[in-house]
Write a protein that holds these residues in place. Sequence first.
Motif, PDB file in Angstrom:
ATOM      1  N   LEU A 236       0.802  -1.469   0.014  1.00 54.89           N
ATOM      2  CA  LEU A 236      -0.051   0.002   0.057  1.00 54.89           C
ATOM      3  C   LEU A 236       1.041   1.219   0.008  1.00 54.89           C
ATOM      4  O   LEU A 236       1.931   1.166   0.675  1.00 54.89           O
ATOM      5  N   PRO A 237       0.254   2.254  -0.695  1.00 56.97           N
ATOM      6  CA  PRO A 237       1.199   3.595  -0.426  1.00 56.97           C
ATOM      7  C   PRO A 237       1.274   4.060   0.942  1.00 56.97           C
ATOM      8  O   PRO A 237       0.544   3.848   1.723  1.00 56.97           O
ATOM      9  N   PRO A 238       2.615   4.556   1.265  1.00 60.59           N
ATOM     10  CA  PRO A 238       2.812   5.291   2.529  1.00 60.59           C
ATOM     11  C   PRO A 238       1.947   6.207   2.984  1.00 60.59           C
ATOM     12  O   PRO A 238       1.250   7.006   2.269  1.00 60.59           O
ATOM     13  N   GLU A 239       2.007   6.083   4.450  1.00 59.44           N
ATOM     14  CA  GLU A 239       1.049   7.263   5.028  1.00 59.44           C
ATOM     15  C   GLU A 239       1.646   8.688   4.803  1.00 59.44           C
ATOM     16  O   GLU A 239       0.750   9.661   4.486  1.00 59.44           O
ATOM     17  N   GLU A 240       3.001   8.741   4.734  1.00 64.07           N
ATOM     18  CA  GLU A 240       3.373  10.026   4.710  1.00 64.07           C
ATOM     19  C   GLU A 240       4.654   9.927   3.738  1.00 64.07           C
ATOM     20  O   GLU A 240       5.312   8.970   3.302  1.00 64.07           O
ATOM     21  N   GLY A 241       4.924  11.089   2.891  1.00 62.08           N
ATOM     22  CA  GLY A 241       5.871  11.146   1.714  1.00 62.08           C
ATOM     23  C   GLY A 241       7.355  11.250   2.355  1.00 62.08           C
ATOM     24  O   GLY A 241       7.426  11.762   3.452  1.00 62.08           O
ATOM     25  N   SER A 242       8.349  10.648   1.644  1.00 63.99           N
ATOM     26  CA  SER A 242       9.663  10.897   2.228  1.00 63.99           C
ATOM     27  C   SER A 242      10.646  11.234   1.028  1.00 63.99           C
ATOM     28  O   SER A 242      10.448  10.648   0.080  1.00 63.99           O
ATOM     29  N   TRP A 243      11.867  11.754   1.487  1.00 73.67           N
ATOM     30  CA  TRP A 243      12.877  11.882   0.451  1.00 73.67           C
ATOM     31  C   TRP A 243      14.054  11.012   0.867  1.00 73.67           C
ATOM     32  O   TRP A 243      14.324  10.611   1.832  1.00 73.67           O
TER      33      TRP A 243
ATOM     34  N   VAL B  61      19.393   6.287   1.439  1.00 72.20           N
ATOM     35  CA  VAL B  61      18.968   6.383   3.024  1.00 72.20           C
ATOM     36  C   VAL B  61      17.734   7.291   2.913  1.00 72.20           C
ATOM     37  O   VAL B  61      17.696   8.393   2.390  1.00 72.20           O
ATOM     38  N   GLU B  62      17.044   7.258   3.951  1.00 69.42           N
ATOM     39  CA  GLU B  62      15.567   8.122   4.286  1.00 69.42           C
ATOM     40  C   GLU B  62      16.147   9.481   5.068  1.00 69.42           C
ATOM     41  O   GLU B  62      16.541   8.918   6.085  1.00 69.42           O
ATOM     42  N   LEU B  63      15.975  10.510   4.613  1.00 67.42           N
ATOM     43  CA  LEU B  63      16.184  11.757   5.103  1.00 67.42           C
ATOM     44  C   LEU B  63      15.099  12.008   6.320  1.00 67.42           C
ATOM     45  O   LEU B  63      13.965  11.716   6.345  1.00 67.42           O
ATOM     46  N   ASP B  64      15.499  12.702   7.348  1.00 64.96           N
ATOM     47  CA  ASP B  64      14.686  12.933   8.380  1.00 64.96           C
ATOM     48  C   ASP B  64      13.994  14.302   8.308  1.00 64.96           C
ATOM     49  O   ASP B  64      14.740  15.023   7.896  1.00 64.96           O
ATOM     50  N   GLU B  65      12.759  14.266   8.333  1.00 63.80           N
ATOM     51  CA  GLU B  65      11.983  15.496   8.358  1.00 63.80           C
ATOM     52  C   GLU B  65      12.226  16.394   9.611  1.00 63.80           C
ATOM     53  O   GLU B  65      11.811  16.002  10.745  1.00 63.80           O
ATOM     54  N   GLU B  66      12.269  17.646   9.465  1.00 60.71           N
ATOM     55  CA  GLU B  66      12.487  18.522  10.515  1.00 60.71           C
ATOM     56  C   GLU B  66      12.061  19.895  10.233  1.00 60.71           C
ATOM     57  O   GLU B  66      12.760  20.570   9.526  1.00 60.71           O
ATOM     58  N   ASP B  67      10.975  20.412  10.841  1.00 57.87           N
ATOM     59  CA  ASP B  67      10.711  21.607  10.282  1.00 57.87           C
ATOM     60  C   ASP B  67      10.415  22.006   8.767  1.00 57.87           C
ATOM     61  O   ASP B  67      10.813  23.263   8.419  1.00 57.87           O
TER      62      ASP B  67
ATOM     63  N   THR C 202      11.952  20.536   6.475  1.00 63.34           N
ATOM     64  CA  THR C 202      13.451  20.286   5.781  1.00 63.34           C
ATOM     65  C   THR C 202      13.660  19.059   5.832  1.00 63.34           C
ATOM     66  O   THR C 202      13.093  18.396   6.789  1.00 63.34           O
ATOM     67  N   TYR C 203      14.520  18.370   5.126  1.00 57.46           N
ATOM     68  CA  TYR C 203      15.069  17.059   5.159  1.00 57.46           C
ATOM     69  C   TYR C 203      16.450  16.825   5.512  1.00 57.46           C
ATOM     70  O   TYR C 203      17.278  17.274   4.671  1.00 57.46           O
ATOM     71  N   ARG C 204      16.826  16.272   6.821  1.00 57.40           N
ATOM     72  CA  ARG C 204      18.176  16.335   7.048  1.00 57.40           C
ATOM     73  C   ARG C 204      18.766  14.934   6.858  1.00 57.40           C
ATOM     74  O   ARG C 204      18.233  13.881   7.329  1.00 57.40           O
ATOM     75  N   TYR C 205      20.022  14.957   6.407  1.00 59.81           N
ATOM     76  CA  TYR C 205      20.905  13.873   6.402  1.00 59.81           C
ATOM     77  C   TYR C 205      21.693  13.935   7.616  1.00 59.81           C
ATOM     78  O   TYR C 205      22.516  14.778   7.910  1.00 59.81           O
ATOM     79  N   SER C 206      21.780  12.703   8.312  1.00 57.49           N
ATOM     80  CA  SER C 206      22.483  12.785   9.510  1.00 57.49           C
ATOM     81  C   SER C 206      23.475  11.507   9.630  1.00 57.49           C
ATOM     82  O   SER C 206      24.130  11.270  10.632  1.00 57.49           O
ATOM     83  N   GLY C 207      23.818  10.997   8.410  1.00 58.01           N
ATOM     84  CA  GLY C 207      24.853   9.880   8.371  1.00 58.01           C
ATOM     85  C   GLY C 207      26.469  10.443   8.294  1.00 58.01           C
ATOM     86  O   GLY C 207      26.469  11.547   8.568  1.00 58.01           O
ATOM     87  N   SER C 208      27.200   9.366   7.932  1.00 56.57           N
ATOM     88  CA  SER C 208      28.559   9.850   8.114  1.00 56.57           C
ATOM     89  C   SER C 208      29.432   9.798   6.746  1.00 56.57           C
ATOM     90  O   SER C 208      30.515   9.794   6.683  1.00 56.57           O
ATOM     91  N   ARG C 209      28.636   8.975   5.836  1.00 64.99           N
ATOM     92  CA  ARG C 209      29.028   8.502   4.541  1.00 64.99           C
ATOM     93  C   ARG C 209      29.201   9.788   3.443  1.00 64.99           C
ATOM     94  O   ARG C 209      29.832   9.634   2.538  1.00 64.99           O
ATOM     95  N   LEU C 210      28.402  10.926   3.949  1.00 71.21           N
ATOM     96  CA  LEU C 210      28.334  11.963   2.908  1.00 71.21           C
ATOM     97  C   LEU C 210      28.486  13.286   3.978  1.00 71.21           C
ATOM     98  O   LEU C 210      27.906  13.300   4.844  1.00 71.21           O
ATOM     99  N   SER C 211      29.270  14.129   3.346  1.00 71.44           N
ATOM    100  CA  SER C 211      29.623  15.548   3.886  1.00 71.44           C
ATOM    101  C   SER C 211      29.491  16.534   3.112  1.00 71.44           C
ATOM    102  O   SER C 211      29.881  16.332   1.862  1.00 71.44           O
ATOM    103  N   LEU C 212      29.093  17.794   3.538  1.00 78.12           N
ATOM    104  CA  LEU C 212      29.017  19.094   2.661  1.00 78.12           C
ATOM    105  C   LEU C 212      29.937  20.075   3.480  1.00 78.12           C
ATOM    106  O   LEU C 212      29.527  20.407   4.659  1.00 78.12           O
ATOM    107  N   GLU C 213      30.762  20.771   2.631  1.00 79.16           N
ATOM    108  CA  GLU C 213      31.669  21.733   3.254  1.00 79.16           C
ATOM    109  C   GLU C 213      31.117  23.150   2.359  1.00 79.16           C
ATOM    110  O   GLU C 213      31.597  22.888   1.058  1.00 79.16           O
TER     111      GLU C 213
END
Length: 433
Positions: free
Chosen positions: A272-279, A288-294, A296-307
């Motif tokens: 069945l389609p999910p209850e909530e959409g996700s990125w 990986v599924e991003l965490d929704e917060e306010d 926005t969609y947040r990546y909190s893992g360690s394999r990707l970084s941005l500077e």
Amino acid sequence: MVTERKHDRAFVRTFFTTPTAVDEDDTAKMLRRAIDLRGMEAPDVWVPDNEDATAPSMRDEGVENIIEVVSKDGADFPSEIHPRVVWHRDSPSTRYQGFQQMLEIADPENGAVEYIDGFVIPEVGGIDDWKKADEFFTIVENEHGLEEGSLKMSVIVESGQAELAMGKLREEMGKPENNLERLFMLVDGEVDYTKDMRAITPTGKLPPWAELRHNTSRGASAAGLIAVDGPYDDIRDVEGYHERMTENQAKGMLGIWSLTPGQVVEANKAPLPPEEGSWLLEVGPKQVELDEEDGTYRYSGSRLSLEETDGGYILRVGGDEYELDEGELEEELLDRAEYVPSMNDIVDSMEEFEAAKEAGRGAIAMERAATLVIDGIEVDIQNDRMWDEATYQAAMTPITLFQDVYENRPDQHEDLAEMYSEDVVERAMEVGN
């Protein structure tokens, strides 16, 4: 030649087997528990299993238990009931035993057959063996005054012969000399298939048999049937069960064997389609599924970084490093990001396309935008997807599944309304009609 599906049910999510007799004071205890299941714990198809799940010495009692339990409580069971009887392509005596089991269970005087939708035949071989089983069904129906073709026949694909036979179904079904149009489900049995193929793995685990699952799904699609995957026996591995179902769904195989009520719940909800959409964000070989917060969609893992640098940005993924300006960063992340729409998102898009089509437009652009947050840096991404009639029809599959579930499983209406809300359920039942 078969041209269209003959059965009302378009989908089967869950195929749940239960021993018909166990070595306890109440030998029908497992059947009694299963027939009381309701809502998401109740499968789309319940299979009182008088073959592998039941000891050979108890199978006669298993037949009696099926008759007793189904005749007493079958009227209230919310799903289809398909007992599995014994059968084997290489054993005439085993085939005869299966025929006798069907004959007894389907006897109207025993009171169970009015609640039984069909039978499951294991260990089939080539197409001639399928026809033997079909002929026994026809004899049972005529013996008991039942309408020919009223008992559905499902088979378990457990041999190379059976796998090849699926390719012949489209030509054979509908011929006047057989009643193979009674066929309903094609179910994979990977354990016995592995034995038949004489396959070996270093750990002793079953091979994944992706080809078998693809061939079963293709055979079912070509013949207007329903494809169901075999059992996933690590019943505590919920994540692995979900991965298996996700792989299957991409092949068009939306059903799976369930061994416990817990697996039934997972398998009932998974297609069945999910209850909530996700990125999702591609990070190395996985998403990986991003965490929704306010919002926005947040990546909190360690394999990707941005500077952030004076001239732009440095994006690191695993051992790779990219120097990018703002536009290049947005494009890179857009390529790596993918949105999983919720039921409400799908219904919104379909309603919008239906309105556009009503207004005479053949294609429209659907916009999807999000703000990703990586190491505290916000990046806006946006894409436009063109919707035309083909896109609309593809999006209809999960909605058609939902509509089929809603129409055939009134015991799940409350669960579905809780998942999606009454408003979304009502709108989902209207789109496409």
